[in-house]
Design an enzyme around this catalytic site. Structure first.
Site, PDB file in Angstrom:
ATOM      1  N   ASP A  67      36.793  52.753  32.781  1.00 25.65           N
ATOM      2  CA  ASP A  67      38.078  52.195  32.369  1.00 25.65           C
ATOM      3  C   ASP A  67      38.232  52.114  30.856  1.00 25.65           C
ATOM      4  OD1 ASP A  67      36.087  50.245  32.193  1.00 25.65           O
ATOM      5  OD2 ASP A  67      36.909  49.030  33.802  1.00 25.65           O
ATOM      6  N   ASN A 136      35.746  37.755  39.673  1.00 23.77           N
ATOM      7  CA  ASN A 136      36.694  37.732  40.797  1.00 23.77           C
ATOM      8  C   ASN A 136      36.422  38.871  41.783  1.00 23.77           C
ATOM      9  OD1 ASN A 136      37.513  39.959  39.392  1.00 23.77           O
ATOM     10  ND2 ASN A 136      39.578  39.239  38.939  1.00 23.77           N
ATOM     11  N   HIS A 138      36.013  42.069  40.962  1.00 20.64           N
ATOM     12  CA  HIS A 138      36.548  43.382  40.598  1.00 20.64           C
ATOM     13  C   HIS A 138      35.431  44.379  40.285  1.00 20.64           C
ATOM     14  CE1 HIS A 138      37.064  42.348  35.997  1.00 20.64           C
ATOM     15  NE2 HIS A 138      35.896  42.902  36.206  1.00 20.64           N
ATOM     16  N   GLU A 143      41.436  44.868  40.335  1.00 16.52           N
ATOM     17  CA  GLU A 143      41.491  43.431  40.550  1.00 16.52           C
ATOM     18  C   GLU A 143      41.746  43.137  42.043  1.00 16.52           C
ATOM     19  OE1 GLU A 143      40.497  41.874  38.129  1.00 16.52           O
ATOM     20  OE2 GLU A 143      41.550  42.230  36.255  1.00 16.52           O
TER      21      GLU A 143
HETATM   22  C1  F6R Z   1      33.519  47.519  32.638  1.00 19.49           C
HETATM   23  C2  F6R Z   1      34.100  47.193  33.935  1.00 19.49           C
HETATM   24  C3  F6R Z   1      34.070  45.803  34.509  1.00 19.49           C
HETATM   25  C4  F6R Z   1      32.764  45.050  34.257  1.00 19.49           C
HETATM   26  C5  F6R Z   1      32.819  43.646  34.865  1.00 19.49           C
HETATM   27  C6  F6R Z   1      31.577  42.846  34.548  1.00 19.49           C
HETATM   28  O1  F6R Z   1      33.709  48.870  32.322  1.00 19.49           O
HETATM   29  O2  F6R Z   1      34.638  48.061  34.544  1.00 19.49           O
HETATM   30  O3  F6R Z   1      34.334  45.873  35.887  1.00 19.49           O
HETATM   31  O4  F6R Z   1      31.714  45.777  34.813  1.00 19.49           O
HETATM   32  O5  F6R Z   1      33.934  42.967  34.373  1.00 19.49           O
HETATM   33  O6  F6R Z   1      31.527  42.604  33.166  1.00 19.49           O
HETATM   34  P1  F6R Z   1      30.248  41.952  32.471  1.00 19.49           P
HETATM   35  O7  F6R Z   1      29.146  42.920  32.652  1.00 19.49           O
HETATM   36  O8  F6R Z   1      30.636  41.807  31.013  1.00 19.49           O
HETATM   37  O9  F6R Z   1      30.012  40.655  33.171  1.00 19.49           O
END
Ligand code: F6R
Length: 237
Positions: A67, A136, A138, A143
């Site tokens: 992303d 959450n 995701h 989401e």
């Molecule tokens: C990042 C992504 C997100 C993260 C998720 C966890 O490219 O796609 O889904 O993997 O938000 O983030 P952290 O590792 O910072 O807790």
């Protein structure tokens, strides 16, 4: 789903690095699906160390990130392109032109999604996809409520996700409201998926992912349906 539990983030990251090294060694033109965020930071450091020692090479690899924020240029310190350049790409022998991340500055985000999805398909999909888990549930920026059959698309970020990511920005208003993300179906196309989950605060959501029903209220729960998923975690479930 296989769940591997480790005593520390360090051990978890080493195992993930071993698994990626294995793909690099056994695949002629490996396609790696990559994530940003705090979770894979140590993993990337270990991959850099091993590449510098000559134990692994990314010369024949291409990479596809999950992303990117809409509205941030690649040289913006908060863009995911910048994160990847700093935390991995500039330290390893991957060819820069083989590192794909959605273009956050595109005039036409919808067209960018189509282009990105086509590139990923052309490469044959990810041999191994690294994922982090949002509080959450995701994956990527898919989401809660996202259709399981979604491909790369533009998303409006949840307020909880914006708040979780606000730590990197000067102020809340600077946190982008939209992103381009691989869809859930694009992620599910990967031949192998490694979901890395670190830190007690993710224990509740991880339990739902592993033991709960498969529902798009918890996007990562779809991973229960993938034939080759390993969850690597330092949380004792
Ligand atoms: C990042 C992504 C997100 C993260 C998720 C966890 O490219 O796609 O889904 O993997 O938000 O983030 P952290 O590792 O910072 O807790």
């Amino acid at each position: 789903m296989k769940v591997l539990t480790f005593r520390s983030n360090e051990e978890m990251s080493k195992e993930a690095a071993d698994m990626i090294a294995n793909t690099l060694h056994t695949t002629e033109t490996p396609v790696l699906g990559l994530a940003t965020g705090s979770t894979p930071e140590r993993l990337y450091e270990i991959l850099i160390e091993r590449c510098k020692k000559g134990e692994i090479t990314f010369q024949h690899a291409s990479t596809f990130n999950l992303d990117e924020y809409v509205g941030l240029a690649g040289d913006d310190v908060n863009s995911y392109r910048h994160f990847m350049n700093e935390n991995l790409f500039k330290h390893i022998d991957v060819k820069k032109e083989n590192t794909y991340i959605p273009d956050g500055m595109t005039e036409d985000p919808e067209a960018e999604c189509t282009r990105y999805e086509a590139k990923l398909q052309e490469a044959g999909g990810a041999d191994v996809q690294i994922l982090g888990l949002g509080l959450n549930g995701h994956i990527g920026f898919n989401e809660p409520g996202t259709d399981f059959d979604s491909r790369t698309h533009v998303v409006t970020l949840d307020e909880t996700t914006r708040e979780a990511n606000a730590r990197f920005f000067d102020k809340m208003e600077d946190v982008p409201t939209h992103a381009v993300t691989m869809g859930i179906d694009s992620i599910m196309d990967a031949k192998e998926i490694l979901l890395l989950v670190s830190g007690e605060k993710k224990a509740d959501i991880l339990r739902k992912v592993v033991e709960g029903e498969v529902t798009n209220d918890v996007p990562a729960s779809i991973l229960q349906k993938h034939p080759n998923v390993t969850i690597l975690t330092d949380i004792q479930l």
